[in-house]
Scaffold this motif. Structure first.
Motif, PDB file in Angstrom:
ATOM      1  N   PHE A  51     -71.146 105.820  32.307  1.00 38.58           N
ATOM      2  CA  PHE A  51     -70.014 105.507  31.452  1.00 38.58           C
ATOM      3  C   PHE A  51     -69.730 106.640  30.477  1.00 38.58           C
ATOM      4  O   PHE A  51     -68.584 107.072  30.312  1.00 38.58           O
ATOM      5  CB  PHE A  51     -70.261 104.206  30.681  1.00 38.58           C
ATOM      6  CG  PHE A  51     -69.078 103.782  29.852  1.00 38.58           C
ATOM      7  CD1 PHE A  51     -68.092 102.973  30.392  1.00 38.58           C
ATOM      8  CD2 PHE A  51     -68.929 104.219  28.543  1.00 38.58           C
ATOM      9  CE1 PHE A  51     -66.979 102.603  29.643  1.00 38.58           C
ATOM     10  CE2 PHE A  51     -67.826 103.857  27.785  1.00 38.58           C
ATOM     11  CZ  PHE A  51     -66.852 103.043  28.335  1.00 38.58           C
ATOM     12  N   VAL A  52     -70.770 107.136  29.810  1.00 39.77           N
ATOM     13  CA  VAL A  52     -70.583 108.185  28.802  1.00 39.77           C
ATOM     14  C   VAL A  52     -70.108 109.478  29.454  1.00 39.77           C
ATOM     15  O   VAL A  52     -69.202 110.156  28.949  1.00 39.77           O
ATOM     16  CB  VAL A  52     -71.880 108.409  28.008  1.00 39.77           C
ATOM     17  CG1 VAL A  52     -71.715 109.562  27.016  1.00 39.77           C
ATOM     18  CG2 VAL A  52     -72.281 107.134  27.269  1.00 39.77           C
ATOM     19  N   ALA A  53     -70.675 109.820  30.620  1.00 40.41           N
ATOM     20  CA  ALA A  53     -70.288 111.061  31.292  1.00 40.41           C
ATOM     21  C   ALA A  53     -68.868 110.992  31.851  1.00 40.41           C
ATOM     22  O   ALA A  53     -68.228 112.026  32.051  1.00 40.41           O
ATOM     23  CB  ALA A  53     -71.277 111.375  32.421  1.00 40.41           C
ATOM     24  N   ALA A  54     -68.373 109.766  32.107  1.00 37.73           N
ATOM     25  CA  ALA A  54     -66.989 109.616  32.552  1.00 37.73           C
ATOM     26  C   ALA A  54     -66.005 109.696  31.394  1.00 37.73           C
ATOM     27  O   ALA A  54     -64.801 109.860  31.610  1.00 37.73           O
ATOM     28  CB  ALA A  54     -66.817 108.283  33.284  1.00 37.73           C
ATOM     29  N   THR A  55     -66.516 109.597  30.161  1.00 43.27           N
ATOM     30  CA  THR A  55     -65.669 109.617  28.976  1.00 43.27           C
ATOM     31  C   THR A  55     -65.676 110.986  28.303  1.00 43.27           C
ATOM     32  O   THR A  55     -64.654 111.423  27.761  1.00 43.27           O
ATOM     33  CB  THR A  55     -66.133 108.544  27.972  1.00 43.27           C
ATOM     34  OG1 THR A  55     -66.218 107.277  28.642  1.00 43.27           O
ATOM     35  CG2 THR A  55     -65.185 108.417  26.802  1.00 43.27           C
ATOM     36  N   TYR A  56     -66.824 111.658  28.337  1.00 46.71           N
ATOM     37  CA  TYR A  56     -66.987 112.958  27.693  1.00 46.71           C
ATOM     38  C   TYR A  56     -67.390 114.003  28.734  1.00 46.71           C
ATOM     39  O   TYR A  56     -67.603 113.671  29.900  1.00 46.71           O
ATOM     40  CB  TYR A  56     -68.033 112.870  26.581  1.00 46.71           C
ATOM     41  CG  TYR A  56     -67.729 111.829  25.542  1.00 46.71           C
ATOM     42  CD1 TYR A  56     -66.833 112.083  24.507  1.00 46.71           C
ATOM     43  CD2 TYR A  56     -68.333 110.569  25.589  1.00 46.71           C
ATOM     44  CE1 TYR A  56     -66.543 111.114  23.561  1.00 46.71           C
ATOM     45  CE2 TYR A  56     -68.048 109.600  24.646  1.00 46.71           C
ATOM     46  CZ  TYR A  56     -67.153 109.872  23.635  1.00 46.71           C
ATOM     47  OH  TYR A  56     -66.863 108.909  22.705  1.00 46.71           O
ATOM     48  N   ALA A  57     -67.518 115.257  28.304  1.00 47.78           N
ATOM     49  CA  ALA A  57     -67.815 116.357  29.227  1.00 47.78           C
ATOM     50  C   ALA A  57     -69.214 116.910  28.953  1.00 47.78           C
ATOM     51  O   ALA A  57     -69.540 117.245  27.810  1.00 47.78           O
ATOM     52  CB  ALA A  57     -66.779 117.468  29.063  1.00 47.78           C
ATOM     53  N   PHE A  58     -70.023 117.018  30.022  1.00 52.78           N
ATOM     54  CA  PHE A  58     -71.381 117.546  29.911  1.00 52.78           C
ATOM     55  C   PHE A  58     -71.669 118.494  31.069  1.00 52.78           C
ATOM     56  O   PHE A  58     -71.105 118.348  32.157  1.00 52.78           O
ATOM     57  CB  PHE A  58     -72.411 116.408  29.922  1.00 52.78           C
ATOM     58  CG  PHE A  58     -72.223 115.423  28.809  1.00 52.78           C
ATOM     59  CD1 PHE A  58     -72.724 115.672  27.550  1.00 52.78           C
ATOM     60  CD2 PHE A  58     -71.519 114.244  29.032  1.00 52.78           C
ATOM     61  CE1 PHE A  58     -72.527 114.774  26.521  1.00 52.78           C
ATOM     62  CE2 PHE A  58     -71.321 113.336  28.005  1.00 52.78           C
ATOM     63  CZ  PHE A  58     -71.827 113.608  26.751  1.00 52.78           C
ATOM     64  N   ASP A  59     -72.556 119.421  30.816  1.00 52.15           N
ATOM     65  CA  ASP A  59     -73.048 120.306  31.869  1.00 52.15           C
ATOM     66  C   ASP A  59     -74.275 119.719  32.548  1.00 52.15           C
ATOM     67  O   ASP A  59     -74.518 119.956  33.725  1.00 52.15           O
ATOM     68  CB  ASP A  59     -73.385 121.686  31.283  1.00 52.15           C
ATOM     69  CG  ASP A  59     -72.192 122.309  30.578  1.00 52.15           C
ATOM     70  OD1 ASP A  59     -71.171 122.548  31.243  1.00 52.15           O
ATOM     71  OD2 ASP A  59     -72.275 122.531  29.351  1.00 52.15           O
ATOM     72  N   THR A  60     -75.070 118.953  31.782  1.00 50.92           N
ATOM     73  CA  THR A  60     -76.308 118.368  32.292  1.00 50.92           C
ATOM     74  C   THR A  60     -76.438 116.950  31.775  1.00 50.92           C
ATOM     75  O   THR A  60     -76.163 116.688  30.598  1.00 50.92           O
ATOM     76  CB  THR A  60     -77.535 119.185  31.834  1.00 50.92           C
ATOM     77  OG1 THR A  60     -77.367 120.547  32.205  1.00 50.92           O
ATOM     78  CG2 THR A  60     -78.812 118.639  32.452  1.00 50.92           C
ATOM     79  N   GLY A  88     -57.574 110.017  20.781  1.00 56.86           N
ATOM     80  CA  GLY A  88     -57.308 111.092  21.730  1.00 56.86           C
ATOM     81  C   GLY A  88     -57.531 110.631  23.151  1.00 56.86           C
ATOM     82  O   GLY A  88     -57.910 109.477  23.418  1.00 56.86           O
ATOM     83  N   SER A  89     -57.288 111.539  24.078  1.00 58.97           N
ATOM     84  CA  SER A  89     -57.474 111.266  25.504  1.00 58.97           C
ATOM     85  C   SER A  89     -58.885 111.669  25.905  1.00 58.97           C
ATOM     86  O   SER A  89     -59.335 112.779  25.604  1.00 58.97           O
ATOM     87  CB  SER A  89     -56.461 112.053  26.335  1.00 58.97           C
ATOM     88  OG  SER A  89     -55.139 111.668  26.003  1.00 58.97           O
ATOM     89  N   ALA A  90     -59.573 110.771  26.563  1.00 58.38           N
ATOM     90  CA  ALA A  90     -60.919 111.030  27.029  1.00 58.38           C
ATOM     91  C   ALA A  90     -60.893 111.323  28.528  1.00 58.38           C
ATOM     92  O   ALA A  90     -59.838 111.404  29.154  1.00 58.38           O
ATOM     93  CB  ALA A  90     -61.820 109.845  26.715  1.00 58.38           C
ATOM     94  N   GLY A  91     -62.057 111.488  29.118  1.00 60.35           N
ATOM     95  CA  GLY A  91     -62.139 111.808  30.538  1.00 60.35           C
ATOM     96  C   GLY A  91     -61.661 110.670  31.421  1.00 60.35           C
ATOM     97  O   GLY A  91     -61.631 109.501  31.024  1.00 60.35           O
ATOM     98  N   GLY A  92     -61.270 110.994  32.655  1.00 62.33           N
ATOM     99  CA  GLY A  92     -60.885 109.993  33.633  1.00 62.33           C
ATOM    100  C   GLY A  92     -59.664 109.196  33.252  1.00 62.33           C
ATOM    101  O   GLY A  92     -59.518 108.036  33.671  1.00 62.33           O
ATOM    102  N   GLY A  93     -58.756 109.782  32.462  1.00 68.31           N
ATOM    103  CA  GLY A  93     -57.562 109.069  32.051  1.00 68.31           C
ATOM    104  C   GLY A  93     -57.800 108.018  30.983  1.00 68.31           C
ATOM    105  O   GLY A  93     -56.913 107.211  30.692  1.00 68.31           O
TER     106      GLY A  93
END
Length: 229
Positions: free
Chosen positions: A78-87, A165-170
């Motif tokens: 859920f968190v990775a679909a909302t924000y951006a991470f490398d790892t 603001g707009s988060a990841g995945g629309g």
């Protein structure tokens, strides 16, 4: 045809689009800290969420790597679909707050362990902004419309702070901040290495559309995330 104007979506189409979305509320605390070794740490402690109670940690390393430390695959996804991470790493995340829930910063002394990260910090006094935030009724402060209204003033704060603001995945997101305390002191280690002394969160972290305040602090937050069904 070149130069033609295409009609925008009709009211019915917009309504259908809104019906295809669902808003999820995450009620808890966010701590943002910087360290002299170049690491910036954002701790989320969420006692009340649709995913159950959990805590997670976002770390931006000195080389720019954005790391998520999450307690379960469900939370991580859920968190990775909302924000951006490398790892992304699935690790045990434990948070203890002395006096949590007392309305005075969630506890003076906080400690957290998340896989390779060990963190301790002391919560300081509430400043003028915290007093102002506390004066807003909770039912109003957590509404997306209010968060949208406060986004302009929030941008004036150092550190690239945003409340919507707009988060990841629309997805769309709103931060309803209800309280704010300074962090008076902190220590942290990553894989046993001391991260140094407490510093401002600079440069701003790059996990999403906005950063945390430049001055290390602990915020009482209700975050609303709108997802597509």
């Amino acid at each position: 045809m070149s130069g033609s104007v295409r009609p925008g979506p009709s009211a019915r189409q917009r309504a259908q689009g809104e019906r295809g979305r669902r808003r999820l509320r995450f009620d808890g605390w966010i701590a943002g800290l910087g360290f002299s070794g170049g690491n910036r740490v954002v701790l989320g402690h969420w006692p009340r969420t649709p995913l159950g109670a959990f805590s997670d940690v976002m770390v931006e390393r000195p080389d720019g790597e954005r790391l998520l430390l999450a307690p379960s695959r469900r939370v991580a996804d859920f968190v990775a679909a909302t924000y951006a991470f490398d790892t992304v790493r699935i690790v045990p995340v434990d948070v203890n707050a002395d006096g949590e829930g007392d309305g005075e910063g969630g506890g003076r002394l906080w400690s957290a362990t998340a896989g390779p990260l060990a963190l301790r910090f002391t919560v300081g006094r509430r400043g003028g902004l915290g007093l102002l935030l506390r004066a807003v009724p909770g039912a109003l402060a957590t509404r997306p419309a209010w968060c949208a209204l406060t986004d302009g003033p929030a941008r004036l704060l150092p550190g690239g702070v945003r409340t919507r603001g707009s988060a990841g995945g629309g997805r769309r997101e709103w931060y309803g901040v209800r309280d704010l305390h300074a962090i008076a002191g902190a220590s942290a280690a990553y894989e046993g290495e001391d991260l140094g002394t407490l510093t401002p969160v600079t440069p701003p972290v790059r996990f999403g559309f906005g950063s945390v305040p430049r001055k290390p602090g602990l915020a009482r937050v209700v975050t609303t995330v709108e997802v597509r069904e």
